[in-house]
Design an enzyme around this catalytic site. Structure first.
Site, mmCIF file in Angstrom:
data_model
loop_
_atom_site.group_PDB
_atom_site.id
_atom_site.type_symbol
_atom_site.label_atom_id
_atom_site.label_comp_id
_atom_site.label_asym_id
_atom_site.label_seq_id
_atom_site.Cartn_x
_atom_site.Cartn_y
_atom_site.Cartn_z
ATOM 1 N N GLU A 153 126.122 66.530 50.511
ATOM 2 C CA GLU A 153 126.263 65.379 49.600
ATOM 3 C C GLU A 153 125.737 64.077 50.207
ATOM 4 O O GLU A 153 126.481 63.115 50.413
ATOM 5 C CB GLU A 153 127.726 65.201 49.167
ATOM 6 C CG GLU A 153 128.238 66.323 48.292
ATOM 7 C CD GLU A 153 129.607 66.042 47.680
ATOM 8 O OE1 GLU A 153 130.356 65.232 48.242
ATOM 9 O OE2 GLU A 153 129.922 66.633 46.645
ATOM 10 N N GLU A 305 129.764 73.810 44.680
ATOM 11 C CA GLU A 305 131.182 73.543 44.894
ATOM 12 C C GLU A 305 131.837 73.141 43.585
ATOM 13 O O GLU A 305 131.320 72.299 42.851
ATOM 14 C CB GLU A 305 131.373 72.412 45.916
ATOM 15 C CG GLU A 305 130.842 72.751 47.291
ATOM 16 C CD GLU A 305 130.973 71.583 48.268
ATOM 17 O OE1 GLU A 305 131.903 70.787 48.139
ATOM 18 O OE2 GLU A 305 130.099 71.486 49.149
#
Ligand code: GLA
Length: 655
Positions: A153, A305
């Protein structure tokens, strides 16, 4: 180039982030037993393992990872191996403070959390490259390795001195000369003319409003610097394993990365997705991100995720009611995901995320969460042979561009209430509620595969993008644009007339006199519906084929909606039902219809290849008309003409 299919090999990848360094090794054996039980076939390892792998500068502790990789391989579980570079060990910041990022007001982001690295730090990049090199050399030939996962991320900015120097280099490449920079940034305003490159800074804390073009370029620069960090690590692992695909996980509709550009640098496009289980529009916000990710991937993509239960970063964190995890996972598969994974496998007992769910929660294997994970694993295994590799393409493209978003998200605009992402969500929601599946596209992409192109709002449009839209309409395409589109050029310079002249002509607008933004909650009457958020004082040029006027108030009688030929312009945001109905009508006119007629409001029908996914987002059972005979791959039963879906029920129909 390798892709997701090389890792998935006909399966839907199912698993999650696995952080075994948080557990004694006995637990690993329990883990693989439960993974087998749940049909987990892929885990992402090493995302936050830097200090375990390199406990002191230059040391290497690979023994535990060797044992883990072997154990997983022995149990047939593939490994998405992460480079650990999003969470540097404390020694890096202590010995090399230059690796730590600075905020816009000069504060340091210290270690003790994660992502405390400066994208521009040469030291950080050197140390990140070294550990990546050694990981790739050691595990490149390991049979468990199926994919590389770079960092995690990417999302940080840095306003420090090393970043300032990198910003200047970036600007030199973009503009060549100071004159060009001064022109692009409009530095004649407020005495900002630069006489030397060294005078240029990131847009640090200032007394009053900062130069918007400088802010825009800094956002571009930040995305590019993070991308450089990614590609540097990607190139290292690629050199060792050209046959292994590489990814990095996006955050959903994240502001900080030009994800079109990034996606082009990935072998597998992956995303993290956490709709709020309590949000009545959670399914739609998930659908938006899934549509966006599929469009970036131009094929199957990876749900890297999601949460099996609650997250821990909202004000109040709600678990998923029974069935919702399965429903939202299969929604992702319907929209092209060939991988359904979670953060994380086993819920942590310590650390900042110990109240964030895992596939195995604190309740352990008897907990409802794990039991539902197991059921989902069986479902995915059942449908995988029919699903993987198939692509779903929509007839509608919604245009989105990060540069337009960055330019629009600035101080000192006509209205703080207008948020680019909210407007995008509102339009996507309208299409979703009209049962129309959409792709996303960049405004300069080839749009010829679509019948309808929808622009919720692109405040900034390049000349190339405008020409692309004009050409699209000329060649027979239908275009619908929302307000505040085509206002600025790529330097955030307002185009003469307040909106590009070519676009005004396209829609039949002679003069855009004024913008009339609305107060929160205020509406403006239009014939047949209420407008929200914004309105415009427009004068039509007489060439419009259809107009819907404002009624009452200052704008009485002026056009709220204009159509000229196949080009529509909406100068307000119609209330949700009105936008839904208008877009459904325009889509039908362009030859785009829902997958099924008469769908109940809470049921979504999404086509993937020749499969039809039916998803009941409601808590009540519902019967859906599906003319003909089909086979439901989930229940392995025949379905003729109608099917009843239970609460959060799903069917995957094959002709
Ligand atoms: C993202 C991150 C994970 C974790 C989760 C929590 O997915 O990649 O490391 O922090 O959010 O929701």
């Amino acid at each position: 180039m390798p892709g997701l299919a090389d890792a998935a090999r006909g399966r839907i990848l199912f698993g999650g982030d696995y952080n075994p360094e948080q557990w004694p090794e006995e637990t690993w054996h329990e883990d693989v037993r439960l993974m087998k039980d749940a049909r987990v076939n892929s885990v992402t390892v090493g995302v936050f393992s830097w200090s375990k792998l390199e406990p002191e500068p230059g040391a290497r502790e690979f023994g535990w990872l060797d044992r883990l990789m072997d154990l997983l391989h022995d149990h047939g579980i593939g490994v998405v191996l992460a480079t650990p570079t999003s969470a540097p060990p404390p020694w890096l910041g202590r010995l090399h403070p230059d690796t730590l990022p600075r905020t816009e007001d000069g504060r340091t982001e210290w270690w003790g959390g994660r992502q405390h690295f400066s994208h521009s730090s040469a030291t950080y990049r050197r140390c990140a490259a070294a550990i990546t090199e050694d990981l790739a050399a050691r595990y490149g030939g390991h049979p468990a390795l199926t994919m590389w996962h770079i960092n995690n991320e990417y999302c940080t900015a840095d306003y420090g001195d090393e970043a300032a120097a990198a910003f200047r280099r970036w600007l030199r490449r973009r503009y060549g000369t100071l004159d060009a920079l001064n022109t692009a940034w409009g530095t004649a305003f407020w005495s900002q003319g630069y006489d030397t490159w060294d005078g240029i800074l990131p847009p640090r804390l200032a007394h009053y409003l900062r130069n918007p073009a400088q802010v825009l370029d800094f956002r571009r620069f930040t995305s590019d610097m993070l991308l450089e960090c990614y590609t540097a690590e990607r190139d290292i692992v690629r050199r060792h394993t050209p046959h292994i695909p590489v990814t990095t996980n996006f955050m959903p509709l994240w502001f900080g990365q030009d994800a079109w550009r990034w996606a082009g640098e990935e072998d597998v496009v992956s995303v993290d997705l956490y709709p709020d289980p309590r949000d009545p529009l959670g399914a739609q916000s998930g659908a938006l991100v899934q549509d966006m990710t599929r469009s970036q991937a131009r094929g199957p993509w990876m749900l890297m995720e999601q949460a099996a239960g609650p997250v821990n970063w909202r004000g109040v964190n709600h678990p998923k009611p029974r069935g919702l995890n399965r429903l939202w996972s299969l929604q992702a598969v319907a929209r092209g995901a060939d991988a359904v994974c979670y953060f994380q496998w086993r819920q942590s007992r310590q650390g900042a995320e110990k109240f964030h769910s895992g596939m195995v929660g604190h309740a352990g294997e008897r907990g409802r969460t794990f039991q539902e994970v197991k059921e989902l694993g069986a479902d995915l295994a059942r449908i995988a042979p029919h699903v993987t590799g198939r692509h779903s393409r929509a007839g509608i493209a919604v245009l989105h561009d990060w540069h337009a978003w960055w330019a629009a998200a600035q101080e000192a605009r006509p209205s703080r209430e207008v948020d680019h992402a909210d407007v995008l969500r509102a339009w996507h929601r309208a299409l979703w509620q009209a049962h129309l599946t959409t792709d996303f596209a960049h405004p300069e992409h080839d749009l010829s595969a679509y019948r309808l192109v929808v622009v919720p709002q692109l405040y900034l449009l390049t000349d190339a993008a405008i020409e692309n839209l004009l050409g699209w309409v000329r060649r027979g395409g239908t275009l619908v644009c929302g307000f505040l589109t085509g206002v600025a050029d790529e330097d955030d310079r307002v185009r003469p007339g307040g909106m590009d002249a070519r676009l005004r002509e396209l829609f039949g607008i002679r003069t855009l006199h004024e913008w009339w933004p609305l107060e929160p909650g205020q509406t403006v009457d239009c014939e047949g519906f209420a407008g929200t958020l914004w309105s415009e004082e427009l004068e039509a040029d007489g060439a419009a084929d259809e107009t819907v006027p404002y009624r009452g108030g200052e704008l009485d009688g002026l056009p709220a909606v204009l159509r000229r030929g196949r080009a529509w312009y909406l100068s307000t945001l119609p209330e949700p039902e009105a936008l839904r109905d208008l877009l459904a009508r325009i889509a039908a006119g362009a030859g785009v219809r829902p997958e099924l007629d008469g769908l109940p409001a809470q049921v979504e029908a999404v086509r993937r290849g020749d499969l039809l996914f039916l998803l009941n987002h409601g808590r009540e059972p519902v019967t859906v008309a599906v003319p003909g005979t089909h086979r439901d791959l989930l229940t392995e039963t025949a379905v003729t003409d109608r099917i009843t879906l239970g609460r959060y029920g799903v069917a995957v129909l094959r002709p």
